[in-house]
Design an enzyme around this catalytic site. Structure first.
Site, short mmCIF file in Angstrom:
data_model
loop_
_atom_site.label_atom_id
_atom_site.label_comp_id
_atom_site.label_asym_id
_atom_site.label_seq_id
_atom_site.Cartn_x
_atom_site.Cartn_y
_atom_site.Cartn_z
N GLU A 84 0.87 -1.17 0.00
CA GLU A 84 0.00 0.00 0.00
C GLU A 84 0.91 1.23 0.00
O GLU A 84 1.69 1.40 0.94
CB GLU A 84 -0.83 -0.09 1.29
CG GLU A 84 -1.94 0.86 1.45
CD GLU A 84 -2.57 0.70 2.85
OE1 GLU A 84 -2.92 1.74 3.42
OE2 GLU A 84 -2.70 -0.42 3.36
N ASP A 95 -4.57 9.97 10.01
CA ASP A 95 -3.23 9.51 10.39
C ASP A 95 -2.75 10.07 11.71
O ASP A 95 -2.98 11.24 12.04
CB ASP A 95 -2.23 9.87 9.29
CG ASP A 95 -2.37 8.94 8.09
OD1 ASP A 95 -2.35 7.71 8.29
OD2 ASP A 95 -2.54 9.44 6.96
#
Ligand SMILES: Cc1ncc(COP(=O)(O)O)c(C=O)c1O
Lengths: 292, 461
Positions: free
Chosen positions: A78, A89
């Site tokens: 990924e 995040d």
């Protein structure tokens, strides 16, 4: 190969600007992600999926680390596109992507990274991206270039099927996987809708939170996977907070794949490509599916 | 698009003309015949803008909020609660004050100020936070989180949380915390916890990012009290709903004071909440021209500005599709403005729609144009405006001069008509918070004084 896409005809009622190009599918596209997960399954284990942010610390390093991932046990890779506003995040990935942007990373370089890895390995390479960079380039153009680079598809943390009409059409046109997220908070109706819209696999968020290493795997993860399977998903992979072989082993017992991000980002930051290689080897020891 | 007509939150129940209007006594012939109404647009989409570009993890919370909000709107107990707080806590209806001496500098038209600066906490922000805090209580949430730039929305959120007994956490860019240390102290006095944000560009947009991260992790007990009419559905339509009272009052007040509708309505645009609040009252009055003034910073040609609609391109940020300051890669560009409250690279989606269909005109106002208008209002009316609001005042001067020029072009007979032209300006907040910035801008401080040193840092005196 791909069956999760049969009901996904790309049109979501209520979505705006519904005038996406209606490109009828001429052929059934084989899902590269599904194939990679099924290869692992045939070996009696879950798939390992490793995340790396493109351009951290450099584009060359990302390619080298991606190859090291594939050579040491990762089935899918990924590649994250560094973005100015990464709301899903945590600190480690934010710091890495902020550094990549400060070093001058440009979105189009993600295709160089994907090509660099797919030309050297068998791993399926997906791009993980917040949606605005794709919109800015144009969903169709982005998809075409990703497919040209050998990419498998997109993981889209801030795109839900409700808003994905354009991406449904482009992913069909270019034969790309569309990996949407499901979460512990997803209702049964949303779970079904998201599973139906997905192709390749469904990304089960293990916890209500953002990326980042955690001491233990949330107990919610198993329930999310079960709910996604019950909603018809053939392949469900778990991510967020997975950071060591013990976590991998725990998740491999019930999921089709295990996604590791922050731990790998920390590894490349601290020990470069070699550290990625050894951590991947270590993580892959947890993949064999045992009785939980 | 289906647009439901719903009652806006009403002010008090005394039977003044304003109140009568607010209770539905709007003359029938005010509604244009045939044209579809632009009022009460319910979302999620405004044309092709709006929507929910959000992580799946938060969709259930947005659904819960939407459901709670829709039920609350239809619940007389809730609307009565809002009306009571607006009247007896915030001090509504806010005044509509004619600014006669200021107007002399605006081509001789009549200028009226909608005095949101007189609300409790000193700006329009209180309208929204009280509404959302009540919704948080209805959802059984015990904690609210908020983002803030200069601290105005943070102070308002801390205020509402104190009033309603909710825990409050405010995210604020580390740089802003330092520059606005007095507002940090205000929030802490009110019982809130202020968390400095050191990620990304350490500005308002990063404070929103951090608040969203908190929300994902704590959504069970936490409501995200977003401070402007932006974000994912239902925020834009919901924040507008709580601010509609501004436009409802202003429309009734101008009718009561002058007997007619204004020629133009002006407001400043950060995320767009004060603007959409006042605009809403006039959207269906075709004779009323509507203007939104964005922060032109050091000039739009310098790149250092926050003129999102003027120069941005459609994109998605913080949950909505809207105009956005972004580079060719879709990375958000940092905005710049002397006014912290306008210093945001995005804008609410309803404004993008109103811009595209031409109902509202959006124009940039530079820092120095805004500061000139700031000083002018201080000296002509004895009112110190927020620097945000000064952008609307500067815009109103231009609008007034244009109206006058158009009137004069129409010939001598029309000259008298210029003084009959009416412009309403939303004075969204008071300028106490901006005294240091203004003193520095106008060189009012002794060179070596401690105040000058503080002001250099942009801090409040
Ligand atoms: C007094 C005042 N006016 C205007 C604004 C801009 O916000 P909005 O565009 O949402 O009204 C702010 C934001 O802090 C403010 O404090």
């Amino acid at each position: 190969m791909s069956t999760e896409d049969t009901s996904a005809e790309g049109r979501v009622e209520g979505a705006p600007g519904g005038s996406v190009e209606g490109t009828p599918r001429t052929a059934q596209h084989a899902s590269k992600s599904a194939a990679a997960i099924d290869r692992a399954k045939a070996q009696g284990r879950a798939a390992l999926i490793g995340y790396l942010p493109a351009g951290y610390p450099s584009v060359e390093d990302t390619i080298a680390a991606g190859i090291a991932l594939a050579e040491n046990g990762a089935d899918l890779i990924e590649i994250g596109i560094p973005y100015s506003d990464p709301v899903m995040d945590g600190q480690v990935i934010q710091a890495a992507t902020t550094e990549a942007l400060a070093n001058g990373f440009h979105v189009a370089q993600v295709f160089d990274v994907v090509r660099g890895i797919t030309s050297r390995t068998e791993a399926a390479v997906l791009v993980m991206t917040y949606w605005n960079p794709v919109l800015r380039m144009g969903v169709d153009e982005f998809s075409r270039r990703l497919a040209d680079a050998g990419g498998a598809g997109l993981i889209t943390p801030d795109l839900i099927p409700d808003e994905a009409a354009e991406w449904m059409a482009a992913s069909d046109k270019y034969g790309l996987d569309r990996v949407f997220l499901v979460a512990p908070s997803s209702t049964p109706e949303r779970m079904k809708r998201t599973v139906d819209a997905s192709r390749g696999f469904v990304y089960a968020v293990s916890i209500m939170g953002v990326t980042g290493a955690r001491a233990s795997v949330s107990s919610a993860a198993k329930d999310v996977v079960a709910a996604a399977h019950a909603a018809g998903a053939e392949r469900v992979c778990v991510g967020l907070g997975v950071s060591n072989a013990g976590h991998v082993r725990e998740i491999a017992a019930y999921a089709d794949g295990v996604i590791v991000g922050t731990a790998l980002v920390a590894a490349i930051g601290e020990g470069g490509v070699d550290a990625v290689a050894s951590l991947t080897k270590e993580l892959s020891t947890g993949l064999t599916q045992e009785e939980a | 698009m289906v647009r439901l007509m719903v009652d806006a939150p009403a002010a008090g129940s005394d039977e003044s003309p304003v109140d009568a209007f607010l209770h539905g006594a709007r003359p029938k012939d005010d509604m244009p015949q045939g044209a579809p109404s632009l009022r009460h647009a319910p979302g999620p989409y405004f044309g092709s803008y709006g929507g929910r570009w959000m992580p799946e993890s938060l969709i259930a919370a947005l659904d819960e909020l939407e459901d709670t909000f829709e039920k609350a709107k239809a619940d007389p107990e809730f609307t009565a609660q809002i009306a009571e707080l607006n009247k007896n806590y915030s001090g509504r209806p806010s005044l509509l004050t004619e600014a006669k001496r200021f107007a002399e500098h605006a081509g001789g038209v009549r200028i009226f100020l909608k005095r949101e600066d007189l609300n409790h906490t000193g700006s329009h922000k209180i309208n929204n936070v009280l509404g959302q805090a009540l919704l948080a209580k209805r959802m059984g949430k015990t904690r609210v989180i908020a983002e803030t730039g200069a601290g105005q929305h943070g102070v308002a959120s801390a205020t509402a949380a104190a009033l309603l007994g909710l825990e409050c956490v405010v995210y604020m860019g580390a740089e802003d915390c330092r520059r606005q240390s007095l507002n940090v102290a205000r929030m802490e006095l009110l019982g809130a916890t202020v968390i400095p944000v050191t990620n990304g560009s350490q500005t308002l947009k990063d404070a929103i990012n951090e608040a969203l991260r908190d929300w994902v992790a704590n959504v069970d007990n936490t409501h995200y009290l977003l401070g402007t009419a932006a974000g994912a559905h239902p925020f834009p339509a919901m924040v507008r709903y709580f601010h509609e009272v501004i436009g409802e009052e202003a429309r009734a007040q101008i009718l009561a004071q002058t007997g007619r509708l204004p020629d133009a309505v002006c407001a400043c645009i950060g995320g767009g909440s004060n603007a959409i609040g006042i605009f809403h009252g006039f959207l269906d009055d075709p004779s009323v021209k509507i203007y939104g003034f964005e922060a032109g910073g050091e000039g739009v040609e310098t790149g250092r500005h926050a003129a999102t609609i003027t120069l941005g391109k459609p994109g998605v940020l913080h949950g909505a599709r809207s105009y956005l300051m972004q580079d060719d890669d879709g990375q958000t560009i940092e905005s710049h403005s002397i006014s912290a409250g306008l210093d945001y690279p995005g804008v609410g989606p309803e404004h993008s729609y109103l811009a595209d269909i031409g109902r509202v005109s959006y124009e940039p106002i530079t820092d120095s144009e805004a500061m000139d208008a700031f000083r002018l209002l201080c000296r002509t009316e004895g009112i110190i405006p927020a620097i945000e609001s000064a952008h609307a005042l500067a815009g109103a001067i231009k609008v007034g001069q244009r109206l006058a020029a158009a009137g004069n072009d129409a010939g001598g007979a029309a000259a008298g008509a210029v003084s009959e032209k009416i412009v309403i300006v939303n004075l969204s907040g008071r300028g106490d918070k901006d005294v240091a910035t203004a003193a520095e801008w106008f060189n009012l401080l002794d060179q070596d004084s401690p105040e000058a040193e503080i002001a250099l840092e942009g801090e409040q005196l």
